[in-house]
Scaffold this motif. Structure first.
Motif, short mmCIF file in Angstrom:
data_model
loop_
_atom_site.label_atom_id
_atom_site.label_comp_id
_atom_site.label_asym_id
_atom_site.label_seq_id
_atom_site.Cartn_x
_atom_site.Cartn_y
_atom_site.Cartn_z
N MET A 280 0.86 -1.19 0.00
CA MET A 280 0.00 0.00 0.00
C MET A 280 0.88 1.22 0.00
SD MET A 280 -3.03 0.98 2.63
CE MET A 280 -3.76 -0.60 2.32
N SER A 281 0.54 2.18 -0.82
CA SER A 281 1.37 3.37 -0.95
C SER A 281 1.08 4.33 0.17
CB SER A 281 1.10 4.03 -2.31
OG SER A 281 -0.21 4.52 -2.34
N ASP A 282 2.03 5.25 0.29
CA ASP A 282 1.85 6.28 1.34
C ASP A 282 0.60 7.11 1.08
OD1 ASP A 282 4.12 5.42 2.55
OD2 ASP A 282 5.43 6.92 1.59
N ILE A 283 0.27 7.34 -0.12
CA ILE A 283 -0.92 8.14 -0.46
C ILE A 283 -2.18 7.46 0.00
CG2 ILE A 283 -2.25 9.07 -2.39
CD1 ILE A 283 0.36 9.48 -3.88
N GLU A 284 -2.26 6.14 -0.23
CA GLU A 284 -3.44 5.39 0.20
C GLU A 284 -3.58 5.43 1.72
OE1 GLU A 284 -2.94 1.58 -1.47
OE2 GLU A 284 -3.73 2.17 -3.45
N ASN A 285 -2.43 5.28 2.45
CA ASN A 285 -2.48 5.32 3.93
C ASN A 285 -2.99 6.68 4.40
OD1 ASN A 285 -1.56 2.71 4.28
ND2 ASN A 285 0.60 3.31 4.27
N MET A 286 -2.57 7.76 3.75
CA MET A 286 -3.00 9.10 4.14
C MET A 286 -4.49 9.29 3.90
SD MET A 286 0.16 11.47 2.81
CE MET A 286 -0.76 12.94 3.17
N ASP A 287 -4.97 8.72 2.78
CA ASP A 287 -6.41 8.86 2.47
C ASP A 287 -7.24 8.15 3.51
OD1 ASP A 287 -5.82 10.36 0.30
OD2 ASP A 287 -5.98 8.67 -1.14
N ARG A 288 -6.79 6.98 3.93
CA ARG A 288 -7.56 6.25 4.94
C ARG A 288 -7.53 6.95 6.29
NH1 ARG A 288 -6.01 -0.11 3.76
NH2 ARG A 288 -7.04 -0.25 1.68
N THR A 289 -6.35 7.49 6.60
CA THR A 289 -6.24 8.20 7.88
C THR A 289 -7.14 9.43 7.88
OG1 THR A 289 -3.96 7.45 8.15
CG2 THR A 289 -4.64 9.36 9.42
N ASP A 290 -7.15 10.20 6.80
CA ASP A 290 -8.00 11.38 6.72
C ASP A 290 -9.47 11.01 6.78
OD1 ASP A 290 -5.74 12.91 6.56
OD2 ASP A 290 -5.79 13.07 4.35
N LEU A 291 -9.81 9.91 6.11
CA LEU A 291 -11.20 9.47 6.11
C LEU A 291 -11.65 9.09 7.50
CD1 LEU A 291 -13.73 8.78 4.50
CD2 LEU A 291 -12.76 6.51 4.06
N SER A 292 -10.74 8.41 8.24
CA SER A 292 -11.08 8.01 9.61
C SER A 292 -11.27 9.23 10.49
CB SER A 292 -9.98 7.11 10.16
OG SER A 292 -10.27 6.76 11.48
N LYS A 293 -10.39 10.21 10.31
CA LYS A 293 -10.52 11.42 11.10
C LYS A 293 -11.81 12.17 10.77
CE LYS A 293 -5.56 12.31 11.74
NZ LYS A 293 -4.46 13.25 11.46
N ALA A 294 -12.15 12.15 9.50
CA ALA A 294 -13.37 12.83 9.08
C ALA A 294 -14.60 12.17 9.68
CB ALA A 294 -13.47 12.85 7.57
N GLU A 295 -14.55 10.80 9.68
CA GLU A 295 -15.68 10.06 10.27
C GLU A 295 -15.79 10.37 11.76
OE1 GLU A 295 -14.84 6.05 9.31
OE2 GLU A 295 -15.72 6.18 7.26
N ASP A 296 -14.62 10.41 12.43
CA ASP A 296 -14.65 10.71 13.87
C ASP A 296 -15.19 12.12 14.12
OD1 ASP A 296 -13.61 8.26 14.41
OD2 ASP A 296 -11.51 8.96 14.59
N ALA A 297 -14.83 13.05 13.26
CA ALA A 297 -15.29 14.43 13.42
C ALA A 297 -16.80 14.52 13.22
CB ALA A 297 -14.58 15.34 12.44
N VAL A 298 -17.30 13.75 12.23
CA VAL A 298 -18.74 13.74 11.97
C VAL A 298 -19.48 13.17 13.16
CG1 VAL A 298 -20.56 12.72 10.56
CG2 VAL A 298 -18.53 13.68 9.46
#
Length: 225
Positions: free
Chosen positions: A1-19
């Motif tokens: 898995m590329s670094d870009i994919e890991n960042m996208d998942r991390t951002d998505l998780s943070k976004a879900e937590d914020a929601v």
């Protein structure tokens, strides 16, 4: 898995937590608002209930229409005077008031001698000397008829009144002051010396008559004490 994919998942998780955090805050705010509104509604209901109960209590304490009318009537001045009642010790005002307000059921007796009677006496009075009383002359009158009697002095008046009472007359009034008091208030007289009589103010207008009546009622109250 590329670094870009890991960042996208991390951002998505943070976004879900914020929601989720935002949703939780919204829900808490809504619940708090609901609780606040419900509390205010309950307080308003309680205040309204207290106000209604207080209004009911005041309505119960208020007098009825009949009571209110009666109280108002009692506060009104007595503008329809009635004649005074007979007193054992009567004033000229009392007798004059009864005559002026059209009360015929009384007799006035003059206990002086004939010469004094012929000279001047209360209009409508009958001569009845002490000698006639002592001789047992009861006249043609009911024993319960109101009688006003006067003599040359208050002592002579009292003597004549006592003779009448002993003869069985129950309603006898001694006219204090006699003819002098009667003429001083403008009472009607007749006889040889009555020419040039000046009528009292009460004989000319109702206002003066009411004033005299008020004075008489005050005197009656003093007699009752």
């Amino acid at each position: 898995m590329s670094d870009i994919e890991n960042m996208d998942r991390t951002d998505l998780s943070k976004a879900e937590d914020a929601v989720k955090a935002t949703q939780s805050n919204v829900e808490n705010t809504v619940e708090a608002a609901k609780d606040n509104i419900e509390g205010k509604v309950e307080t308003a209901k309680e205040n309204l209930g207290n106000t209604v109960e207080a209004a009911k209590d005041k309505l119960q304490d208020m007098p009825s229409v009949e009571d209110a009318i009666e109280r108002a009537k009692n506060k009104l001045p007595n503008v329809t005077p009635i004649p005074p009642s007979l007193h054992a010790q009567a004033t000229a005002h009392e007798l004059k008031s009864r005559l002026e307000w059209g009360e015929p059921a009384l007799t006035i007796l003059d206990a002086r001698d004939r010469s004094a009677y012929d000279e001047c006496h209360i209009k409508g009075s009958m001569l009845a000397s002490l000698e006639e009383f002592e001789a047992g002359n009861k006249f043609n009158m009911s024993s319960e008829r109101d009688i006003y009697i006067y003599g040359a002095t208050d002592a002579e008046t009292a003597t004549a009144a006592n003779i009448l009472r002993q003869a069985g007359f129950s309603q006898v009034a001694e006219l204090k002051g006699g003819l002098a008091d009667w003429t001083s208030i403008g009472g009607a007289t007749e006889g040889l010396a009555t020419q040039g009589h000046s009528p009292a103010a009460s004989e000319r207008n109702v206002v003066s008559r009411l004033q005299e009546f008020s004075q008489q009622k005050a005197h009656e109250k003093s007699l009752q004490k």
